[in-house]
Design a protein around this motif. Structure first.
Motif, short mmCIF file in Angstrom:
data_model
loop_
_atom_site.label_atom_id
_atom_site.label_comp_id
_atom_site.label_asym_id
_atom_site.label_seq_id
_atom_site.Cartn_x
_atom_site.Cartn_y
_atom_site.Cartn_z
N VAL A 67 0.64 -1.24 -0.08
CA VAL A 67 0.12 -0.08 -0.03
C VAL A 67 0.87 1.31 0.10
O VAL A 67 1.82 1.46 0.75
CB VAL A 67 -0.84 -0.06 1.26
N ASP A 68 0.51 2.15 -0.79
CA ASP A 68 1.30 3.62 -0.90
C ASP A 68 2.46 3.44 -1.61
O ASP A 68 3.39 4.65 -1.68
CB ASP A 68 1.45 4.22 0.34
N HIS A 69 2.83 2.44 -2.32
CA HIS A 69 4.03 2.14 -3.12
C HIS A 69 3.73 2.80 -4.54
O HIS A 69 4.65 3.00 -5.19
CB HIS A 69 4.67 1.05 -2.97
N GLY A 70 2.50 3.22 -4.71
CA GLY A 70 2.40 4.04 -6.02
C GLY A 70 1.54 3.11 -7.47
O GLY A 70 1.77 3.46 -8.22
N LYS A 71 0.72 2.14 -6.86
CA LYS A 71 0.22 1.14 -7.82
C LYS A 71 -0.86 1.84 -8.44
O LYS A 71 -0.87 2.02 -9.86
CB LYS A 71 -0.48 0.15 -6.92
N THR A 72 -1.78 2.80 -7.87
CA THR A 72 -2.82 3.16 -8.44
C THR A 72 -2.26 4.55 -9.30
O THR A 72 -2.64 4.91 -10.29
CB THR A 72 -3.75 4.12 -7.39
N ARG A 73 -1.21 5.26 -8.65
CA ARG A 73 -0.68 6.35 -9.53
C ARG A 73 0.07 5.88 -10.65
O ARG A 73 -0.03 6.52 -11.94
CB ARG A 73 0.35 6.95 -8.57
N LEU A 74 0.68 4.73 -10.68
CA LEU A 74 1.15 4.24 -11.86
C LEU A 74 0.09 3.65 -12.84
O LEU A 74 0.23 4.14 -14.20
CB LEU A 74 1.99 2.82 -11.63
N ILE A 117 11.75 7.08 -7.54
CA ILE A 117 13.02 7.45 -7.74
C ILE A 117 13.38 8.63 -7.74
O ILE A 117 14.52 9.20 -7.48
CB ILE A 117 13.66 6.58 -9.10
N ASP A 118 12.39 9.55 -7.78
CA ASP A 118 12.45 10.93 -7.51
C ASP A 118 12.53 11.66 -6.22
O ASP A 118 13.00 12.39 -5.94
CB ASP A 118 11.18 11.79 -8.24
N VAL A 119 12.36 10.49 -5.39
CA VAL A 119 12.22 11.20 -4.06
C VAL A 119 13.65 11.04 -3.23
O VAL A 119 14.29 10.09 -3.63
CB VAL A 119 11.47 10.24 -3.05
P1 GDP Z 1 -1.11 2.72 -3.93
O1 GDP Z 1 -1.68 2.48 -2.71
O2 GDP Z 1 -0.05 1.81 -3.97
O3 GDP Z 1 -2.07 2.58 -5.08
O4 GDP Z 1 -0.44 4.22 -3.92
P2 GDP Z 1 -0.76 5.62 -4.68
O5 GDP Z 1 -0.67 5.24 -6.15
O6 GDP Z 1 -2.01 5.70 -3.95
O7 GDP Z 1 0.35 6.23 -4.24
C1 GDP Z 1 0.66 6.43 -2.60
C2 GDP Z 1 1.23 8.11 -2.63
O8 GDP Z 1 2.56 7.79 -3.44
C3 GDP Z 1 0.22 9.07 -3.41
O9 GDP Z 1 0.39 10.18 -2.64
C4 GDP Z 1 1.07 9.38 -4.74
O10 GDP Z 1 1.13 10.47 -5.14
C5 GDP Z 1 2.53 9.05 -4.25
N1 GDP Z 1 3.47 8.51 -5.21
C6 GDP Z 1 3.24 7.51 -6.12
N2 GDP Z 1 4.20 7.31 -7.29
C7 GDP Z 1 5.22 8.17 -6.85
C8 GDP Z 1 6.28 8.60 -7.17
O11 GDP Z 1 7.07 7.99 -8.43
N3 GDP Z 1 6.97 9.65 -6.70
C9 GDP Z 1 6.49 10.34 -5.69
N4 GDP Z 1 7.25 11.48 -4.92
N5 GDP Z 1 5.39 10.14 -5.22
C10 GDP Z 1 4.74 8.89 -5.71
#
Ligand code: GDP
Length: 567
Positions: A73-80, A177-179
């Motif tokens: 969770v929060d690793h960016g699945k939805t965002r990807l 990787i931008d973090v």
């Molecule tokens: P999920 O729970 O795996 O679906 O995670 P989300 O896609 O909701 O992402 C969790 C948080 O991480 C969100 O606030 C996103 O904006 C942030 N996030 C996702 N990908 C990246 C990334 O590549 N870089 C940064 N800095 N933040 C990211």
């Protein structure tokens, strides 16, 4: 005969498999118990249909890989998933992919060739495992997302385990990787432990460093998916047959009626086809893609939204095209009847003579009916609820689930037992509320999953019998023993710690051994006065009911049983 076997049943009752086998033996029949899958195969057989038959090999053509994105969770699945969706603006389309239909397809150029990839648009492994549990293999490749600033976490490992158990090749997306402080090399290092060795370290897993937020290296990730598919899999399917595949999600649309997104796995799905999906049937009236555009045919690996079913199939239900509407309807009817029988069987309590005793002190059961706005959430909710664990004394049972409003039928089902009806983003329709009120059926409405789970957990805990724990109140040493004709044996004590209270429970220790337990402190006095309690450092006289074996230097420990709060 069943009565003789000790089973108290009526003519229409359901019995356990073993009982049937026993009964068969008695009557000289050979009883074979078949799984629901076998039963379904037989059902299709009787129509001369075979689900999973891929036709002739010379008809097979390459099909796109189907990808699920998993990870912590929060690793960016939805965002990807979002970034990939947005990056792929089809020519002539202004806004790119606009509709969330549960899956989408994007085009990627590899070695000068345009190749599509299908993404399942539900992040996480819940959907993946739910489908797998039903025997539907929908995913060819798993992308495991790991945040480079966080590292391998429990759900990362869970996702890897699921993929490996299903024999699905993995591509690792090292995200964020931008973090600042992101350490992609460390992720590669950590994952070697799970047999995922990066190519650059001599392994065969492709790792791609990405930023879903900034859109970095998304093309490379898509390429890695195709390269992995080409290297590890032979993805081909026969387009020249009646379509078969799996339902990804379904919901009831106000205007369009039942709507289901299906993934074609083989064959070609066309408008006008007679189709059966789970226990829903109908004819494909319209098909819509992720751009909201109408399509007339869908080839293997293509997700489309199908309109024209008469009810909503569940996520993970297989679908298939048949010759005639009539056949589709018959298959659906038979499946529905089977489902209903199974539901009835699970509701009915079997009571045999041996069981009777157990039934009397039986564990309490909370029965639920779950209705929701789409099959994915209903399943997610059921899954999460089934994972609740509040011990062995209470049990949760989902006796019915479905998509759509709460109907009178649901309430009627609920009247029988101790049933709570849950509406997730749906309301009671027609006279259902009235019926529920009249019959005292509880309906609870939710729109947030965790809230639903929390309330049901509380309800389950409420059904637990209270648990008590012993709380020590005080200790006293016996200094003198008196015999009184009026009070019996009186112990003259000094309170060493805590306090001694009248009516508390006590136990008698001699040389640290319990001589007598659970004795009442029936009278308590200081000098000549009856008192309620005596505190540390004070002397008192007390009696332990009619217990008389008290000696000097014995220790009296007192305690109280308190109800234990549930964790
Ligand atoms: P999920 O729970 O795996 O679906 O995670 P989300 O896609 O909701 O992402 C969790 C948080 O991480 C969100 O606030 C996103 O904006 C942030 N996030 C996702 N990908 C990246 C990334 O590549 N870089 C940064 N800095 N933040 C990211």
């Amino acid at each position: 005969m069943l009565f003789h076997l000790g089973e108290m049943v009526t003519a229409t009752a359901s019995v356990a498999d073993e009982v049937l086998e026993l009964l068969g033996n008695e009557m000289n029949y050979n009883v074979q118990v078949v799984s629901p899958e076998e039963e379904d195969r037989e059902l299709l057989d009787s129509f001369d249909i075979s689900f999973g038959d891929e036709g002739d090999e010379e008809d097979w053509v390459v099909r796109p890989p189907v990808v699920t994105i998993m990870g912590h969770v929060d690793h960016g699945k939805t965002r990807l998933l979002d970034t990939i969706r947005k990056a792929n603006v089809r020519e002539g389309e202004a806004g790119g992919i606009t509709q969330h239909i549960g899956a989408y397809q994007v085009q990627t150029e590899l070695e000068g060739e345009e190749r599509p990839i299908t993404f399942i648009d539900t992040p996480g492994h819940e959907a993946f495992t739910a489908m797998r549990a039903r025997g539907a293999k929908s995913t060819d490749i798993a992308v495991i997302v790991v945040a480079a600033d966080d590292g391998v976490m429990p759900q990362t490992v869970e996702a890897i385990n699921h993929a490996q158990a299903a024999d699905v090749p993995i591509v690792v997306a090292v995200n964020k990787i931008d973090v600042e402080g992101a350490n992609p090399a460390k992720i590669r290092q950590q994952l070697t432990e799970y047999n995922l060795v990066a190519e650059e370290y001599g392994g065969d897993t492709m790792f791609v460093d990405i930023s879903a937020k900034q859109g970095t290296n998304i093309d490379q990730l898509l390429e890695a998916i195709l390269l992995t598919a080409d290297a590890a899999l032979d993805l081909r399917a026969n387009p020249n047959m009646e379509a078969q595949g799996v339902t990804i999600e379904g919901h009831l649309d106000r205007g369009r009626g039942p709507v289901a997104t299906v993934l074609v796995q083989r064959g070609t799905l066309r408008v006008g086809d007679s189709i059966v999906a789970g226990d829903a049937s109908g004819r494909v009236r319209r098909m819509v893609d992720e751009y909201g555009d109408d399509v007339t045919e869908a080839l293997p690996s293509r997700p489309v939204q199908v309109i024209g079913l008469t009810s909503v199939p569940g996520a993970g239900d297989t679908f298939l095209v048949v010759d005639e509407d009539r056949v589709a309807r018959q298959i659906a009817d038979r499946r529905r009847a089977r489902e209903r029988n199974a539901e009835l069987a699970s509701r009915r309590k079997r009571v045999s003579l041996e069981d009777l005793d157990a039934a009397l002190k039986e564990t309490s059961t909370l029965n639920l009916i779950i209705k929701g706005d789409n099959s994915g959430t209903v399943e997610a909710l059921e899954d999460a609820l089934m994972k609740l664990d509040v011990g062995e004394d209470v049990e949760l049972r989902v006796i019915h689930r479905g998509v759509g409003g709460i109907t009178e039928g649901d309430i009627n089902l609920a009247i029988a037992d101790n049933v709570i009806v849950m509406g997730f983003n749906v309301r009671a329709e027609g006279k259902a509320t009235e019926l529920a009120n009249r019959e005292g059926v509880e309906i609870r409405y939710y729109s947030v999953i965790y809230q639903a789970i929390e309330e049901i957990e509380q309800a389950l805990k409420g059904m637990l019998k209270p648990e008590y724990e012993e709380v020590e109140l005080g200790r006293a040493e016996v200094r003198e023993v008196f015999k009184s004709s009026k009070f019996g044996t009186i112990a003259g004590c000094l309170v060493m710690s805590g306090e001694i209270r009248r009516n508390a429970r006590g136990r008698l220790l001699r040389d640290s051994v319990v001589i007598a337990d659970n004795l009442p402190i029936s009278s308590l006095r200081r000098f000549k006065d009856d008192v309620v309690e005596v505190r540390e450092g004070f002397e008192c006289g007390l009696t332990l009911g009619s217990y008389s074996d008290i000696k000097v230097d014995d220790v009296i420990e007192t305690f109280e049983m308190r109800e234990k709060p549930r964790a």
